[in-house]
Design a protein around this motif. Structure first.
Motif, short mmCIF file in Angstrom:
data_model
loop_
_atom_site.label_atom_id
_atom_site.label_comp_id
_atom_site.label_asym_id
_atom_site.label_seq_id
_atom_site.Cartn_x
_atom_site.Cartn_y
_atom_site.Cartn_z
N ASN A 63 -12.62 -15.50 -71.20
CA ASN A 63 -11.41 -14.88 -71.71
C ASN A 63 -10.51 -15.83 -72.43
O ASN A 63 -9.46 -15.17 -73.09
N LYS A 64 -10.76 -17.25 -72.44
CA LYS A 64 -9.54 -18.03 -73.04
C LYS A 64 -10.21 -18.69 -74.17
O LYS A 64 -9.88 -18.73 -75.35
N GLU A 96 -8.19 -10.39 -78.12
CA GLU A 96 -6.66 -10.92 -77.70
C GLU A 96 -6.62 -12.16 -76.72
O GLU A 96 -7.16 -11.52 -75.31
N GLY A 97 -6.14 -13.11 -76.92
CA GLY A 97 -6.06 -14.11 -75.66
C GLY A 97 -7.14 -15.02 -75.91
O GLY A 97 -6.96 -16.19 -75.22
N GLN A 98 -8.21 -14.85 -76.74
CA GLN A 98 -9.44 -15.69 -76.67
C GLN A 98 -9.03 -16.66 -77.91
O GLN A 98 -8.26 -16.60 -78.87
N ASN A 175 -7.44 -17.31 -83.66
CA ASN A 175 -6.94 -16.55 -82.59
C ASN A 175 -6.63 -15.16 -82.96
O ASN A 175 -6.81 -14.91 -84.18
N PRO A 178 -0.79 -11.96 -80.91
CA PRO A 178 -0.61 -11.41 -79.71
C PRO A 178 -0.04 -9.94 -80.04
O PRO A 178 0.93 -9.58 -80.76
#
Length: 232
Positions: A63-64, A96-98, A175, A178
């Motif tokens: 997830n990251k 999103e968030g990766q 990225n 957000p």
């Protein structure tokens, strides 16, 4: 990564692709037995690393740090006589968030195209002679046909429909902006070989170690030898 996690990721992202009217060739749906029973007429798939790829870059935290990709077509640096295609085409999906970690390509020039979903952000630097970040020199690229020069460390945002061309030696990190959601990315490039072409800023594995806790839903290109899709 656990195989069960990879299976669920693929199921979710195949549905996401379908929502954007993206469909896949027949071999994208093959079972493990289909791969084992294929004949030599399909060797291009395994020899040119076509098919699925899921990685967490050794982070144990998809997830990251993570990415899903499907390679539709590709050449082969090691056997250009048999596989003369000088190009590669991929679908890539970033949540999103990766983050796709900072890296450059030694051999590959690529177009990165946002095909739908959220906004893709690329942070860019040149590389220096020691293959580290050049934090001083401006970076020259092409954005939708326009040649641009931006300061080192600039983050360029690609909205759906927009694209960026990067030549060899340009560091880039991906990225998602957000609040904009998962991104469907297309990559059109020269021949790609992940075994020799990627220079990550940090020494991280490209192909994940997999804990086999259930049967693969789809094979990854890194599975082909171990799962019997390639003759030993």
């Amino acid at each position: 990564m656990k195989r069960s996690q990879i299976n669920q990721i693929l199921k979710d992202d195949i549905e996401f692709a379908k929502e954007h009217q993206v469909y896949f060739p027949d071999f994208a749906k093959w079972s493990v037995n289909d791969w084992k029973n294929k004949d030599s007429s399909f060797d291009e798939i395994t020899d040119c690393m076509l098919g699925w790829d899921v990685t967490d870059f050794g982070s144990n935290n998809f997830n990251k740090y993570g990415l899903v990709a499907f390679t539709f077509r590709n050449g082969n640096y090691n056997d250009s006589k048999t596989y003369p295609k000088p190009y590669c085409e991929k679908l890539l999906i970033l949540n999103e968030g990766q983050t796709l970690p900072m890296h450059f390509h030694k051999l590959k020039t690529e177009d990165t195209i946002n095909r739908g979903g959220g906004n893709l952000q690329l942070t860019i630097y040149n590389s220096n002679k020691n293959e580290e970040l050049d934090i001083k020199s401006p970076v020259t690229l092409v954005k939708d046909g326009q040649k641009i020069s931006v300061p080192a460390g600039t983050t360029i945002t690609l909205k759906p429909g927009q694209s960026l061309t990067a030549t060899t030696g340009i560091y880039h990190r991906w990225n998602v902006e957000p609040g904009t959601g998962k991104v469907l990315v297309w990559e059109v490039s020269s021949t790609n070989d992940d075994n020799i072409d990627n220079r990550f800023l940090q020494d991280i594995p490209r192909i994940p170690d997999i804990e086999e806790d259930e049967t693969p839903y789809r094979l990854l290109f890194g599975d082909y030898k171990e799962m019997g899709a390639v003759e030993q």
